[in-house]
Design an enzyme around this catalytic site. Sequence first.
Site, mmCIF file in Angstrom:
data_model
loop_
_atom_site.group_PDB
_atom_site.id
_atom_site.type_symbol
_atom_site.label_atom_id
_atom_site.label_comp_id
_atom_site.label_asym_id
_atom_site.label_seq_id
_atom_site.Cartn_x
_atom_site.Cartn_y
_atom_site.Cartn_z
ATOM 1 N N ARG A 105 -0.823 9.963 3.668
ATOM 2 C CA ARG A 105 0.194 10.723 4.387
ATOM 3 C C ARG A 105 -0.210 12.167 4.677
ATOM 4 O O ARG A 105 -0.912 12.793 3.891
ATOM 5 C CB ARG A 105 1.505 10.724 3.581
ATOM 6 C CG ARG A 105 2.154 9.347 3.511
ATOM 7 C CD ARG A 105 3.315 9.319 2.531
ATOM 8 N NE ARG A 105 3.981 8.022 2.549
ATOM 9 C CZ ARG A 105 3.569 6.957 1.837
ATOM 10 N NH1 ARG A 105 2.514 7.055 1.042
ATOM 11 N NH2 ARG A 105 4.230 5.822 1.912
ATOM 12 N N HIS A 130 -1.143 6.848 7.554
ATOM 13 C CA HIS A 130 -2.263 5.999 7.987
ATOM 14 C C HIS A 130 -2.586 6.148 9.475
ATOM 15 O O HIS A 130 -2.847 5.167 10.171
ATOM 16 C CB HIS A 130 -1.980 4.534 7.667
ATOM 17 C CG HIS A 130 -1.905 4.225 6.206
ATOM 18 N ND1 HIS A 130 -2.672 4.875 5.264
ATOM 19 C CD2 HIS A 130 -1.148 3.320 5.517
ATOM 20 C CE1 HIS A 130 -2.394 4.384 4.060
ATOM 21 N NE2 HIS A 130 -1.482 3.463 4.186
ATOM 22 N N HIS A 204 -7.138 -1.174 3.396
ATOM 23 C CA HIS A 204 -5.813 -1.418 2.832
ATOM 24 C C HIS A 204 -5.590 -2.898 2.505
ATOM 25 O O HIS A 204 -4.501 -3.432 2.716
ATOM 26 C CB HIS A 204 -4.733 -0.923 3.807
ATOM 27 C CG HIS A 204 -3.421 -0.602 3.173
ATOM 28 N ND1 HIS A 204 -2.507 -1.575 2.823
ATOM 29 C CD2 HIS A 204 -2.855 0.573 2.819
ATOM 30 C CE1 HIS A 204 -1.435 -1.006 2.306
ATOM 31 N NE2 HIS A 204 -1.617 0.298 2.281
ATOM 32 N N ASP A 277 2.632 3.823 -6.727
ATOM 33 C CA ASP A 277 2.203 4.147 -5.366
ATOM 34 C C ASP A 277 1.822 5.619 -5.360
ATOM 35 O O ASP A 277 2.573 6.471 -4.899
ATOM 36 C CB ASP A 277 3.311 3.867 -4.353
ATOM 37 C CG ASP A 277 2.819 3.977 -2.908
ATOM 38 O OD1 ASP A 277 1.591 4.113 -2.707
ATOM 39 O OD2 ASP A 277 3.658 3.918 -1.990
ATOM 40 N N GLU A 342 -7.148 1.994 -2.743
ATOM 41 C CA GLU A 342 -7.737 2.670 -1.582
ATOM 42 C C GLU A 342 -8.539 3.900 -2.022
ATOM 43 O O GLU A 342 -7.955 4.959 -2.274
ATOM 44 C CB GLU A 342 -6.642 3.114 -0.613
ATOM 45 C CG GLU A 342 -5.748 2.014 -0.105
ATOM 46 C CD GLU A 342 -4.490 2.584 0.516
ATOM 47 O OE1 GLU A 342 -4.554 3.017 1.690
ATOM 48 O OE2 GLU A 342 -3.444 2.617 -0.165
#
Length: 382
Positions: A105, A130, A204, A277, A342
């Site tokens: 982000r 993304h 991803h 996350d 990632e």
Amino acid sequence: MKHAVLLGSLFMATTAMLPFASMAAQATRASFGHAADGQNIDIVTLTNSHGMRARVMTYGASLQSLLVPDRNGKLADVVLGYDTLQGYLDRRQYFGATVGRYANRIAHGTFPLDGKAYHLTLNDGPNSLHGGVKGLDMQVWKVVDVKQGAVASVTMQYSSPDGDQGYPGNVTIKATYALSDDNQLKIAYVATTDKPTIVNLSNHTYWNLGGEGSGTVMDHLLMIPGDAITPVDATSIPNGQVVPVAGTPYDFRMAKPIGRDIRDGRSQQLLFGHGYDMNWVISRKEAEARVVARVEDPRSGRVMTLWSSKPGLQFYSGNFLDGTTVGKDHHIYRQGDAFVLEPQLFPDTPNHPDFGSARLAPGETYRNTIIYRFGVDGAMAK
């Protein structure tokens, strides 16, 4: 303790035109359908001598499937996704996709560069995620090279024009997927630009080492060597702090089940993300490729070791798989049915100088090489 070992020797390949099919690697190319604008989508299949098979499509330079053997040699597809192109076109979920220009982000879709403010398209509440409304995951890439021999590989290219989603510079990006006979899948991202810009690319893929559609990954054993995270606010933007993981649910320095601490209601970060996350701090700068995560599925025995040189690792525990996605072989994907890892720069780095730099200038080359090494548990046990 059990140790993963990688299956060995050199890659075997084949094509119908090679007389010694058992002595070479296989890379085949076919059509996977057409995008909404009519562009053909190719899919390239890479296969090694152990039956391990990777399928990579030009829509989003995405890993569509990956067959990996378990401790008994049984193959299963460990990548979530769809059987046909239409599923990827109908719903944007980043399954297997190359993400960027900036993975993760950017706060309010705005960042400064060389004294000028740039404004990106917004697609995640107040932020850009993304790459924006139409990132690299939604673009049709071009196959520029397919190789077979000791290693089978495919290289895809996309040219992102100046101003694309608000990013400056004409940026040329290549993604190379390579499968070798030691059951290693390597993704190499390379980018160049004709004027200063920012770049942060990653992959991803949603992983389930028991096989996609096999159920929860909460019992998978995860190790992340990072000793800190970059906490986020309610919109998943880093607050600028770097916080140690010791004594928190985010401490994966010793392998533990993904689900062991995921319901700890004292953790604001878990509440914000509906699970894990967030970005783990592997280092404060780029280094030689090293292990950034290791995952083991106790049921199948499959082990995946992840290597990268990037300083950050975003770990996502499949929190928003809500049972409305019908994937491969009519499998319904539910919360916690997969995990995403990632390797990348820290989120929102352009707005946090202490995090480092995402700047790419003309004459420089951006690189992110991600290596997935697959093996099985107990292979050396007697």
